[in-house]
Design a protein around this motif. Structure first.
Motif, mmCIF file in Angstrom:
data_model
loop_
_atom_site.group_PDB
_atom_site.id
_atom_site.type_symbol
_atom_site.label_atom_id
_atom_site.label_comp_id
_atom_site.label_asym_id
_atom_site.label_seq_id
_atom_site.Cartn_x
_atom_site.Cartn_y
_atom_site.Cartn_z
ATOM 1 N N SER A 2 3.713 -22.827 4.690
ATOM 2 C CA SER A 2 3.789 -21.535 5.784
ATOM 3 C C SER A 2 4.805 -20.179 4.507
ATOM 4 C CB SER A 2 4.326 -20.946 6.906
ATOM 5 O OG SER A 2 3.250 -22.381 7.989
ATOM 6 N N ILE A 3 5.671 -20.591 4.120
ATOM 7 C CA ILE A 3 6.658 -20.453 3.103
ATOM 8 C C ILE A 3 6.010 -19.794 1.632
ATOM 9 C CG2 ILE A 3 8.799 -20.212 2.148
ATOM 10 C CD1 ILE A 3 9.832 -22.001 3.867
ATOM 11 N N LYS A 4 5.229 -20.841 1.312
ATOM 12 C CA LYS A 4 4.306 -20.225 0.148
ATOM 13 C C LYS A 4 2.674 -19.048 0.553
ATOM 14 C CE LYS A 4 0.915 -22.943 -3.403
ATOM 15 N NZ LYS A 4 0.740 -24.170 -3.720
ATOM 16 N N ASN A 5 2.226 -19.496 1.051
ATOM 17 C CA ASN A 5 1.495 -18.920 2.012
ATOM 18 C C ASN A 5 2.087 -17.835 1.985
ATOM 19 O OD1 ASN A 5 -0.520 -20.105 1.981
ATOM 20 N ND2 ASN A 5 -0.572 -20.793 4.189
ATOM 21 N N LEU A 6 3.195 -17.494 3.063
ATOM 22 C CA LEU A 6 4.217 -15.836 3.182
ATOM 23 C C LEU A 6 4.173 -15.095 1.151
ATOM 24 C CD1 LEU A 6 5.473 -13.749 4.979
ATOM 25 C CD2 LEU A 6 7.188 -15.324 4.441
ATOM 26 N N SER A 7 5.401 -16.125 0.892
ATOM 27 C CA SER A 7 5.313 -15.351 -0.280
ATOM 28 C C SER A 7 4.114 -14.855 -1.233
ATOM 29 C CB SER A 7 5.444 -16.643 -1.431
ATOM 30 O OG SER A 7 6.237 -15.571 -2.559
ATOM 31 N N ALA A 8 2.722 -15.027 -0.980
ATOM 32 C CA ALA A 8 2.045 -15.099 -1.730
ATOM 33 C C ALA A 8 1.721 -13.876 -1.171
ATOM 34 C CB ALA A 8 0.376 -15.386 -1.297
ATOM 35 N N SER A 9 1.066 -13.584 0.125
ATOM 36 C CA SER A 9 1.401 -12.872 1.152
ATOM 37 C C SER A 9 1.994 -11.079 0.597
ATOM 38 C CB SER A 9 1.360 -13.264 2.604
ATOM 39 O OG SER A 9 0.472 -11.753 3.209
ATOM 40 N N GLN A 10 3.499 -11.807 0.545
ATOM 41 C CA GLN A 10 4.625 -10.394 0.254
ATOM 42 C C GLN A 10 4.148 -9.015 -1.002
ATOM 43 O OE1 GLN A 10 7.923 -12.824 1.433
ATOM 44 N NE2 GLN A 10 8.413 -11.590 2.585
ATOM 45 N N THR A 11 4.211 -10.956 -1.695
ATOM 46 C CA THR A 11 3.204 -9.917 -3.264
ATOM 47 C C THR A 11 1.824 -9.273 -3.491
ATOM 48 O OG1 THR A 11 3.979 -12.224 -4.365
ATOM 49 C CG2 THR A 11 2.061 -10.750 -5.752
ATOM 50 N N ARG A 12 1.009 -9.301 -2.747
ATOM 51 C CA ARG A 12 0.051 -8.551 -2.770
ATOM 52 C C ARG A 12 0.754 -7.210 -1.599
ATOM 53 N NH1 ARG A 12 -2.768 -13.009 -0.758
ATOM 54 N NH2 ARG A 12 -1.986 -13.629 0.821
ATOM 55 N N LEU A 13 1.391 -7.048 -0.343
ATOM 56 C CA LEU A 13 1.795 -6.345 0.796
ATOM 57 C C LEU A 13 3.119 -5.228 -1.122
ATOM 58 C CD1 LEU A 13 2.861 -7.388 3.935
ATOM 59 C CD2 LEU A 13 1.183 -6.071 2.873
ATOM 60 N N GLY A 14 2.880 -5.780 -1.594
ATOM 61 C CA GLY A 14 4.251 -5.810 -2.209
ATOM 62 C C GLY A 14 4.064 -4.558 -3.393
ATOM 63 N N SER A 15 2.361 -5.388 -4.019
ATOM 64 C CA SER A 15 1.941 -4.245 -5.299
ATOM 65 C C SER A 15 0.714 -3.578 -4.777
ATOM 66 C CB SER A 15 1.148 -5.643 -5.761
ATOM 67 O OG SER A 15 1.641 -6.884 -6.705
ATOM 68 N N GLY A 16 0.628 -3.017 -2.907
ATOM 69 C CA GLY A 16 0.338 -2.249 -2.335
ATOM 70 C C GLY A 16 0.873 -0.977 -2.689
ATOM 71 N N ALA A 17 2.355 -1.793 -2.068
ATOM 72 C CA ALA A 17 2.666 -0.355 -1.899
ATOM 73 C C ALA A 17 3.724 0.285 -2.254
ATOM 74 C CB ALA A 17 4.214 -1.473 -1.080
ATOM 75 N N LYS A 18 3.647 -0.128 -3.966
ATOM 76 C CA LYS A 18 3.819 -0.136 -5.126
ATOM 77 C C LYS A 18 2.392 0.812 -6.018
ATOM 78 C CE LYS A 18 6.002 0.648 -8.377
ATOM 79 N NZ LYS A 18 7.773 1.477 -8.716
ATOM 80 N N ALA A 19 1.472 1.092 -6.210
ATOM 81 C CA ALA A 19 0.753 0.752 -6.042
ATOM 82 C C ALA A 19 0.937 3.097 -5.312
ATOM 83 C CB ALA A 19 -0.897 0.633 -5.636
ATOM 84 N N LEU A 20 0.535 2.476 -3.781
ATOM 85 C CA LEU A 20 0.590 3.596 -2.894
ATOM 86 C C LEU A 20 2.377 5.047 -3.635
ATOM 87 C CD1 LEU A 20 0.097 1.621 0.546
ATOM 88 C CD2 LEU A 20 -1.504 4.050 -0.837
ATOM 89 N N GLU A 21 2.919 4.865 -3.493
ATOM 90 C CA GLU A 21 4.324 5.328 -3.882
ATOM 91 C C GLU A 21 3.885 5.714 -5.692
ATOM 92 O OE1 GLU A 21 7.580 2.718 -3.538
ATOM 93 O OE2 GLU A 21 7.538 2.312 -1.491
ATOM 94 N N THR A 22 3.570 5.267 -6.546
ATOM 95 C CA THR A 22 3.428 4.954 -7.769
ATOM 96 C C THR A 22 2.192 7.097 -7.711
ATOM 97 O OG1 THR A 22 3.455 3.734 -9.171
ATOM 98 C CG2 THR A 22 2.456 4.913 -10.361
ATOM 99 N N GLN A 23 1.209 6.314 -6.907
ATOM 100 C CA GLN A 23 0.552 8.135 -6.396
ATOM 101 C C GLN A 23 0.288 8.169 -5.806
ATOM 102 O OE1 GLN A 23 -3.260 7.666 -7.540
ATOM 103 N NE2 GLN A 23 -2.967 9.910 -7.299
ATOM 104 N N ARG A 24 1.803 8.515 -4.804
ATOM 105 C CA ARG A 24 2.265 10.016 -4.260
ATOM 106 C C ARG A 24 3.572 10.731 -5.265
ATOM 107 N NH1 ARG A 24 4.519 13.225 -2.126
ATOM 108 N NH2 ARG A 24 5.568 13.831 0.087
ATOM 109 N N THR A 25 3.553 9.572 -6.422
ATOM 110 C CA THR A 25 5.098 10.911 -7.029
ATOM 111 C C THR A 25 3.470 10.919 -7.895
ATOM 112 O OG1 THR A 25 6.585 8.818 -7.796
ATOM 113 C CG2 THR A 25 6.129 10.511 -9.272
ATOM 114 N N PHE A 26 2.614 10.912 -8.480
ATOM 115 C CA PHE A 26 1.626 11.499 -8.910
ATOM 116 C C PHE A 26 0.648 13.150 -8.606
ATOM 117 C CE2 PHE A 26 -2.728 11.386 -11.430
ATOM 118 C CZ PHE A 26 -2.113 12.373 -12.569
ATOM 119 N N THR A 27 1.114 12.256 -6.837
ATOM 120 C CA THR A 27 0.102 13.617 -6.507
ATOM 121 C C THR A 27 1.054 14.620 -6.725
ATOM 122 O OG1 THR A 27 -0.733 12.239 -4.858
ATOM 123 C CG2 THR A 27 -0.734 13.905 -3.805
ATOM 124 N N ASP A 28 2.561 14.898 -6.388
ATOM 125 C CA ASP A 28 3.383 15.887 -6.514
ATOM 126 C C ASP A 28 3.112 16.268 -7.812
ATOM 127 O OD1 ASP A 28 3.694 15.330 -3.899
ATOM 128 O OD2 ASP A 28 5.694 14.633 -4.429
#
Length: 275
Positions: A195-221
């Motif tokens: 479960s810890i291994k699975n959670l680490s992979a899940s956090q990586t996906r969420l973190g990458s998505g969050a970074k993409a959203l924040e980058t796009q938000r800055t670019f939108t400004d």
């Protein structure tokens, strides 16, 4: 020049010039009042059309910003929940490893079991509360985050669902899982590690998505700032020039009034011919 009391060509000429001056003065005052050189299609149809298209894009990006802000918040909540679950998994592993000791007494293992189950239940509590604006990315549902990235709503960034509920795809042991013996505890250790291994992979996906959203938000400004400057370059008035033009027109207006007054007085000179 012919003298006539019926037609005063000089006055008519002076009046025409004064009308043009007054029209120019009104136009300049309007530009000063609004700060705009192009206020409607009649000022410059082509430029006004371009400016309106840019304004439409600008307003569209307002909606993009709101969509990205909501998406970022929903993803942040999911990440916070995953971090809390990660901490709980580490605590669960500590209890399970301790309970896997074959030499441990029944009372001690029972105490570890009780502690284990209380910590386990916290995972479900966290997941049920990991919702933002009705979106929960970590429960047993199917919610997704779709952040709009373009003013035509065609482009988007999608963050997929991560089922972190006990018995789900990330936390593989069930909501009632526990142990009664050292063998059971050892099996729980294996499940927790997975479960810890699975959670680490899940956090990586969420973190990458969050970074993409924040980058796009800055670019939108940045895009909105660029659009605003572009619109201003097209339609804004040069107030320094308009101020100078306003003063010149005011002087011309005064001179025009004097010229009209003089022209209107010229027919009076006809009376001297019959004196």
């Amino acid at each position: 020049m012919a003298f006539s009391v019926n037609t005063n060509a000089g006055a008519l000429s002076a009046l025409q010039q004064l009308v043009r001056t007054n029209a120019g003065l009104s136009e300049t005052q309007e530009r000063v009042n609004t700060g705009l050189e192009i206020r409607s299609a009649k000022d410059n149809a082509a430029v006004f059309a371009i400016a309106q298209n840019l304004r439409a894009d600008f307003e569209g990006y307002n909606a993009v910003r709101q969509s990205l802000d909501r998406s970022i918040s929903a993803t942040d909540v999911a990440l916070a929940a995953s971090e809390a679950i990660s901490d709980l998994l580490l605590q669960l592993k500590e209890r399970a490893v301790a309970a896997a000791d074959a030499g441990l007494g029944p009372e001690s293992r029972s105490a570890l079991k009780q502690d284990f189950e209380e910590i386990r239940d916290q995972i479900s509590t966290i997941i049920s509360n990991a919702s933002f604006n009705g979106t929960n990315l970590v429960d047993g549902g199917t919610d997704q985050v779709v952040g709009i990235t373009t003013p035509d709503a065609v482009g988007n960034i999608t963050i997929g669902h991560e089922n972190m509920s006990p018995g789900g795809t990330v936390v593989i042991f069930g909501p009632a899982s526990s142990f009664s013996s050292a063998v059971d505890a050892q099996a729980m250790v294996t499940a927790i590690d997975a479960s810890i291994k699975n959670l680490s992979a899940s956090q990586t996906r969420l973190g990458s998505g969050a970074k993409a959203l924040e980058t796009q938000r800055t670019f939108t400004d940045v895009i909105q700032d660029t659009l605003q400057v572009g619109i201003g370059n097209l339609v804004d008035a040069d107030l320094a020039r308009e101020s100078a033009n306003l003063q010149a027109l005011q002087v011309k207006q005064q001179l025009g009034l004097q010229a009209l007054s003089i022209a209107n007085g010229q027919p009076q000179s006809i009376l001297s011919l019959f004196g």
